[in-house]
Design a protein around this motif. Structure first.
Motif, PDB file in Angstrom:
ATOM      1  N   SER A 103       0.629  -0.710  -0.826  1.00 34.36           N
ATOM      2  CA  SER A 103       0.329   0.087  -0.367  1.00 34.36           C
ATOM      3  C   SER A 103       0.703   1.046  -0.078  1.00 34.36           C
ATOM      4  O   SER A 103       2.135   1.255   0.765  1.00 34.36           O
ATOM      5  CB  SER A 103      -1.216   0.225   1.355  1.00 34.36           C
ATOM      6  OG  SER A 103      -1.585   1.052   1.242  1.00 34.36           O
ATOM      7  N   GLU A 104       0.470   1.566  -0.484  1.00 33.89           N
ATOM      8  CA  GLU A 104       1.120   3.464  -0.816  1.00 33.89           C
ATOM      9  C   GLU A 104       1.208   4.173   0.573  1.00 33.89           C
ATOM     10  O   GLU A 104       1.884   5.008   0.450  1.00 33.89           O
ATOM     11  CB  GLU A 104       1.214   4.267  -1.978  1.00 33.89           C
ATOM     12  CG  GLU A 104       0.930   4.148  -2.903  1.00 33.89           C
ATOM     13  CD  GLU A 104       1.895   3.719  -3.706  1.00 33.89           C
ATOM     14  OE1 GLU A 104       3.029   4.886  -3.389  1.00 33.89           O
ATOM     15  OE2 GLU A 104       2.617   3.453  -3.859  1.00 33.89           O
ATOM     16  N   GLU A 105      -0.174   3.570   1.093  1.00 30.32           N
ATOM     17  CA  GLU A 105      -0.568   4.467   2.506  1.00 30.32           C
ATOM     18  C   GLU A 105       0.391   4.131   3.504  1.00 30.32           C
ATOM     19  O   GLU A 105       0.765   4.833   4.624  1.00 30.32           O
ATOM     20  CB  GLU A 105      -1.820   5.372   2.875  1.00 30.32           C
ATOM     21  CG  GLU A 105      -2.684   6.000   1.949  1.00 30.32           C
ATOM     22  CD  GLU A 105      -3.264   5.028   0.230  1.00 30.32           C
ATOM     23  OE1 GLU A 105      -3.707   3.886   0.374  1.00 30.32           O
ATOM     24  OE2 GLU A 105      -3.646   5.380  -0.253  1.00 30.32           O
ATOM     25  N   VAL A 110      -0.790  -5.211   2.557  1.00 29.87           N
ATOM     26  CA  VAL A 110      -0.585  -5.047   1.235  1.00 29.87           C
ATOM     27  C   VAL A 110      -2.328  -5.846   0.363  1.00 29.87           C
ATOM     28  O   VAL A 110      -2.910  -5.866   1.194  1.00 29.87           O
ATOM     29  CB  VAL A 110       0.037  -6.769   0.739  1.00 29.87           C
ATOM     30  CG1 VAL A 110      -0.022  -7.510  -0.135  1.00 29.87           C
ATOM     31  CG2 VAL A 110       1.273  -6.932   1.893  1.00 29.87           C
ATOM     32  N   ASP A 111      -1.707  -5.518  -0.819  1.00 25.09           N
ATOM     33  CA  ASP A 111      -3.171  -4.867  -1.792  1.00 25.09           C
ATOM     34  C   ASP A 111      -3.369  -5.648  -2.343  1.00 25.09           C
ATOM     35  O   ASP A 111      -1.973  -6.255  -3.137  1.00 25.09           O
ATOM     36  CB  ASP A 111      -3.414  -3.752  -2.357  1.00 25.09           C
ATOM     37  CG  ASP A 111      -4.112  -2.562  -1.351  1.00 25.09           C
ATOM     38  OD1 ASP A 111      -4.420  -2.499  -0.282  1.00 25.09           O
ATOM     39  OD2 ASP A 111      -3.500  -1.543  -0.988  1.00 25.09           O
ATOM     40  N   VAL A 112      -4.099  -6.100  -3.032  1.00 24.48           N
ATOM     41  CA  VAL A 112      -4.224  -7.542  -4.494  1.00 24.48           C
ATOM     42  C   VAL A 112      -4.886  -6.726  -5.903  1.00 24.48           C
ATOM     43  O   VAL A 112      -6.091  -5.667  -5.301  1.00 24.48           O
ATOM     44  CB  VAL A 112      -5.101  -8.459  -3.460  1.00 24.48           C
ATOM     45  CG1 VAL A 112      -5.645  -9.409  -5.052  1.00 24.48           C
ATOM     46  CG2 VAL A 112      -4.123  -9.642  -2.674  1.00 24.48           C
ATOM     47  N   GLU A 113      -4.652  -6.822  -6.327  1.00 23.97           N
ATOM     48  CA  GLU A 113      -4.876  -5.548  -7.559  1.00 23.97           C
ATOM     49  C   GLU A 113      -5.114  -7.266  -8.954  1.00 23.97           C
ATOM     50  O   GLU A 113      -4.076  -8.419  -9.149  1.00 23.97           O
ATOM     51  CB  GLU A 113      -4.687  -5.126  -8.442  1.00 23.97           C
ATOM     52  CG  GLU A 113      -3.752  -3.449  -7.386  1.00 23.97           C
ATOM     53  CD  GLU A 113      -3.387  -2.758  -7.675  1.00 23.97           C
ATOM     54  OE1 GLU A 113      -2.093  -3.169  -7.934  1.00 23.97           O
ATOM     55  OE2 GLU A 113      -2.808  -1.617  -7.232  1.00 23.97           O
TER      56      GLU A 113
END
Length: 170
Positions: A103-105, A110-113
């Motif tokens: 995540s940028e923030e 962890v983000d899933v895209e």
């Protein structure tokens, strides 16, 4: 012209206590849902996806272009354990359909895209499914479709109403 439900009702007439009109409605809905399920399975097979893979891609796609979700958000939506979600994401990531990014923030998150390939695969499956659904509903006029949609909504609202005898139990 008789359909399979007319024959089903005729076979059971006088042998079981049921309202023929209700039996006809419910049985036809069940047969149509079964037809849609087989169509979904065929669409997924055409694009090389399993149902669990499609459902995960579908959840990610609902977040829009570039939208992502945490593994725990996906697990909650899909009613999976964290370990089950990890295994599913590992499979999709190895296939190149999703990616995990920091995540940028919050660098701990962890983000899933969806990858471009994941979005393209999901869109292809949706297209095949949509054709089958359009074909089935297309025998009705636009006005009939509107009436059917409204009737089904009324029925669904009845069973979703908290406290209704037919509402799903939590």
């Amino acid at each position: 012209m008789d359909d399979s439900v007319d024959r089903h009702i005729a076979r059971w007439r006088g042998k079981a206590p049921f309202d023929e009109r209700v039996e006809a409605i419910v049985t036809r809905m069940q047969f149509l849902v079964r037809h849609l399920s087989r169509g979904k399975d065929a669409a997924l097979a055409m694009v090389g996806l399993q149902d669990f893979e499609f459902e995960t891609l579908h959840r990610l796609a609902s977040r829009g272009e570039g939208g992502g979700a945490t593994p725990s958000e996906l697990a909650a939506e899909l009613k999976l354990s964290p370990a089950g979600m990890t295994g599913r994401l590992d499979t999709l990531e190895k296939a190149g359909l999703v990616r995990r990014v920091r995540s940028e923030e919050d660098r701990r998150r962890v983000d899933v895209e969806l990858t471009d390939e994941g979005r393209a695969t999901w869109l292809k499956a949706m297209g095949v499914r949509g054709e089958a659904e359009d074909d089935m509903v297309g025998v009705l006029t636009r006005a009939d479709q509107e009436v059917l949609a409204a009737l089904l909504k009324r029925m669904l609202l009845q069973v979703e109403e908290p406290g209704s005898p037919s509402a799903p139990q939590a």
